[in-house]
Enzyme design. Structure first.
Site, PDB file in Angstrom:
ATOM      1  N   ASP A 146       9.226  29.028 112.347  1.00 44.97           N
ATOM      2  CA  ASP A 146      10.026  29.972 111.775  1.00 44.97           C
ATOM      3  C   ASP A 146       9.754  30.171 110.260  1.00 44.97           C
ATOM      4  O   ASP A 146       8.672  29.453 109.707  1.00 44.97           O
ATOM      5  CB  ASP A 146      11.318  29.912 112.166  1.00 44.97           C
ATOM      6  CG  ASP A 146      12.135  31.230 112.241  1.00 44.97           C
ATOM      7  OD1 ASP A 146      12.358  31.930 111.473  1.00 44.97           O
ATOM      8  OD2 ASP A 146      12.478  31.314 113.564  1.00 44.97           O
ATOM      9  N   HIS A 217      16.139  33.394 107.915  1.00 50.88           N
ATOM     10  CA  HIS A 217      15.662  33.464 109.347  1.00 50.88           C
ATOM     11  C   HIS A 217      15.636  32.227 110.303  1.00 50.88           C
ATOM     12  O   HIS A 217      16.398  32.089 111.442  1.00 50.88           O
ATOM     13  CB  HIS A 217      14.233  34.212 109.753  1.00 50.88           C
ATOM     14  CG  HIS A 217      14.243  34.874 111.144  1.00 50.88           C
ATOM     15  ND1 HIS A 217      13.658  34.032 111.930  1.00 50.88           N
ATOM     16  CD2 HIS A 217      14.494  35.787 111.655  1.00 50.88           C
ATOM     17  CE1 HIS A 217      13.571  34.850 113.147  1.00 50.88           C
ATOM     18  NE2 HIS A 217      13.876  35.863 112.828  1.00 50.88           N
ATOM     19  N   SER A 463      14.033  38.262 118.160  1.00 48.35           N
ATOM     20  CA  SER A 463      13.449  36.948 117.762  1.00 48.35           C
ATOM     21  C   SER A 463      14.914  35.940 117.859  1.00 48.35           C
ATOM     22  O   SER A 463      14.816  34.885 117.709  1.00 48.35           O
ATOM     23  CB  SER A 463      13.112  36.992 116.293  1.00 48.35           C
ATOM     24  OG  SER A 463      13.851  37.594 115.328  1.00 48.35           O
TER      25      SER A 463
END
Length: 685
Positions: A146, A217, A463
């Site tokens: 990520d 994220h 996601s």
């Protein structure tokens, strides 16, 4: 320096400049390991030799050649693929293709994220069910590929965490503003990968060349999957409550590959390669792929499966039609999700946070799941029309945007709206607001502080479903350490819910009708039931090889995927032992003699003897039968097989798509459900 020496120097320099200026691309090269000559002790030295031969030039000295290779080689891979990534000109690439052991190559592609449900929303309870049964995921390592991680977050404190597993070989790298001492018994691995990105763009400004998360994220996904319990968590005092990951006692390892400049498959493969070597149990990838042999990511996740690593990928944001799934590899689980909410002056996000706002809407707003999307200023009606089936979030700039946003939203006919503004109190007390919003559009105004909560939640799409499934997989794996990735996947799929909180079939937000498996998949994950599924559909390595053989892949394709040239293609089969079914029929020429048959084997993972009886929901125009319709198990881990027969029963024209479910039930409240799709649509590829 003599004139002759100067000429040689200038010639060499000109050649190097010419090489540098030549048009180059990054490639991922697949090699046949069985062709490696015995004198080479490692794959790396063989790859260096192969490159040296391919780039050999009599005008270059050995030292210059060595430096050239060093500048071109990006990564060598040993666990996910047999091969390496390298920067080459077209001429160099062609020379390399003629090298002994070369299988194939693909360009290094730029990738993108497929943009939280709370544990409470998933039905997790600290006193009963999946959490205590699995010890909250104790001892399981979840690796996330990520944007990095913010180690100071309270979600990564190691209070009451178990010791780092003895099998763990990973570590935390020292990097800019990220000292390895920040890691602990919760965060046990942190590495970053950007050689592929820098090979594409040597002038890229990476901000922090570090595992530290500057985009947010990765911190969000990792805390979602395995964040420690944090009491009294809030956003500046708002939406206070207890924050926890799905598997709060699991360990976290972050592999950063996503940068604000983008990310490339060569870096993602290197991260997965490192994760396998380090010893992760679960991998969460907020991106995916579809073409098995053309996409290195599909091949990398195949290798992870062979190492007993469970992989969760994002489904993509293009669904729910046929052939819109982003991650089509059968050896991973594909995750997607939406949110639920209540629209009466309060917006309830899927993670349980309640955002207060103002709304005069008098209509009825149903309680079904609706996705939410952030559209900035909402100044483009055409773009708004593309998301009209969603709740659209608009942000006002100093009150000026409110003059056109309501009109644009009305023209686009969006499902609902959230307007973020610091002057909303003036606007929604006006007659203009009452006229526009009281009857026509379901809308809520929120202030900027609450708006930040909503925007943080949206960071944006499937996601975020991916780490939830990874966390659930950690719980299942924690309770059943010897289960294969396929068994874990089966348990999650066959125990998922297809009914919403009102005990009605979950609906498709695009149509308002019952959601088909294209939109719903196997259902909404239910962690408590997943730990005790009763039956599982297991899949071994040879089963996947049989599938690849039946897909008419070339020998080179299969060798690249399996990393072996000694695979067995004697029993090719498209009928993978998977807990779902899709049957294709000719809509124009189908007759009562048209039959599709599927063969499956299930393993009894319940305790002792059990008898399961099949039931199949009716599918219009078809007759579906399980043969036999009763499975009698005498002991745990016993395997039994059955056949599902689907035949055309109507003489009229069939629907393009219809669906039903095959369900096996015993007397111990085990419900093992598999979706059935019948379609007359033709695949595009």
């Amino acid at each position: 320096m003599t004139p002759h020496m100067l000429l040689c120097y200038l010639t060499t320099l000109f050649h190097l400049i010419f090489i540098t200026l030549a048009q180059t691309d990054n490639y991922i090269i697949f090699m046949n390991i069985s062709a490696m000559p015995k004198p080479f002790l490692t794959q790396h030295t063989w790859y260096i030799s192969t490159l040296s031969s391919a780039l050999e030039n009599p005008q270059l000295t050995p030292t210059t050649t060595k430096n050239l290779i060093s500048s071109k080689l990006i990564y060598t891979y040993t666990h996910v693929i047999n091969g390496f990534s390298v920067n080459l000109s077209p001429k160099e690439h062609q020379a390399l293709r003629n090298s002994p052991g070369y299988i194939s190559s693909v360009k290094d592609l730029q990738m993108k994220l497929d943009t939280t449900y709370s544990p409470k929303f998933l039905g997790l309870n600290p006193k009963v069910g999946a959490w205590p049964h699995s010890e909250f995921g104790k001892g399981i390592v979840i690796g996330l590929v990520d944007t990095g991680i913010w180690p100071e977050s309270k979600s990564f404190t190691d209070n009451k965490m178990s010791n780092i597993p003895s099998k763990w070989k990973g570590h935390c790298e020292d990097s800019i503003h990220f000292n390895s001492s920040l890691c602990n018994k919760k965060l046990i691995g942190a590495k970053f990968f950007n050689r592929g990105l820098l090979a594409h763009d040597p002038n890229a400004t990476l901000g922090l060349n570090s595992t530290r998360d500057t985009l947010g994220h990765g911190t969000h996904t990792s805390s979602t999957a395995a964040g420690s319990r944090v009491d009294n968590a809030s956003f500046f005092g708002y939406a206070a409550g207890t924050a926890s990951g799905v598997a709060p006692n699991s360990h976290v390892a972050m592999y950063k590959v996503v940068w604000k400049e983008g990310f490339f498959s060569s870096d993602a493969i290197a991260a997965i390669d490192a994760a396998i070597l380090d010893g992760v149990d679960i991998l969460s990838l907020s991106f995916g792929s579809t073409k098995f042999y053309e996409d290195p990511l599909a091949i990398a996740t195949f290798a992870a499966m062979t190492k007993d690593v469970f992989v969760s990928c994002a489904a993509g944001n293009s669904g729910p039609d046929l052939e819109t799934l982003h991650s089509g590899m059968p050896w991973v689980i594909t995750a997607a999700g939406t949110m639920d909410r209540d629209f009466q002056g309060t917006l309830t996000l899927g993670n349980g946070n309640k955002v207060m706002g103002f709304s005069l809407y008098l209509g009825t707003f149903s309680s079904h799941n609706v996705p939410i999307v952030f559209m900035g200023l909402c100044d483009n009606v055409n773009e708004l029309k593309k998301v009209k089936r969603m709740i659209v979030v608009c942000e006002d700039k100093n009150g000026t945007s409110l003059s056109y946003q309501p009109g644009n939203l009305g023209v686009a006919n969006v499902y609902g709206a959230v307007l973020i503004s610091n002057v909303a109190d003036t606007y929604y007390s006006s007659d203009d607001y009452t006229i526009r919003f009281q009857n026509s559009l379901a809308a809520i105004f929120v202030d900027p502080i609450h708006g930040e909560i909503i925007k943080a939640y949206i960071k944006s799409g499937t996601s975020m479903a991916c780490p939830h499934v990874a966390g659930v997989a950690a719980l299942v794996k924690g309770a059943h350490r010897n289960w294969s990735p396929a068994a874990v996947r089966s348990a999650i799929m066959t125990t998922s819910d297809i009914l919403d909180n009102n005990k009605e079939h979950i609906k498709d937000i695009e149509t308002g009708n019952r959601a088909t498996p294209f939109a719903l998949g196997a259902g909404h994950v239910n962690p408590n039931r997943a730990l005790n599924p009763g039956l599982v559909y297991d899949v071994g390595l040879q089963d996947y090889v049989n599938l690849l053989c039946a897909l008419n892949f070339t020998q080179k394709n299969i060798t690249a995927i399996t990393r072996s040239s000694s695979y067995d293609c004697s029993k090719p089969s498209l009928d993978l032992n998977y807990p779902s079914f899709i049957a294709f029929f000719n809509g124009e020429n189908s007759s009562s003699k048209t039959i599709q048959e599927f063969y499956r084997t299930v393993t009894n993972v319940g305790e002792g003897q059990a008898t399961y009886v099949a039931s199949i929901t009716p599918i219009e125009g078809f007759r579906a039968t399980a043969i036999p319709n009763k499975l009698v198990f005498n002991e745990k881990n016993e395997k039994l097989s059955y056949k599902l027969r689907i035949e055309v029963a109507a003489t009229t024209k069939l629907k393009e798509v219809d669906f039903g479910y095959l369900t096996w039930m015993d007397r111990k409240q085990h419900v093992v459900r598999s979706p059935i799709v019948v379609t007359t649509l033709k695949l595009k590829s």
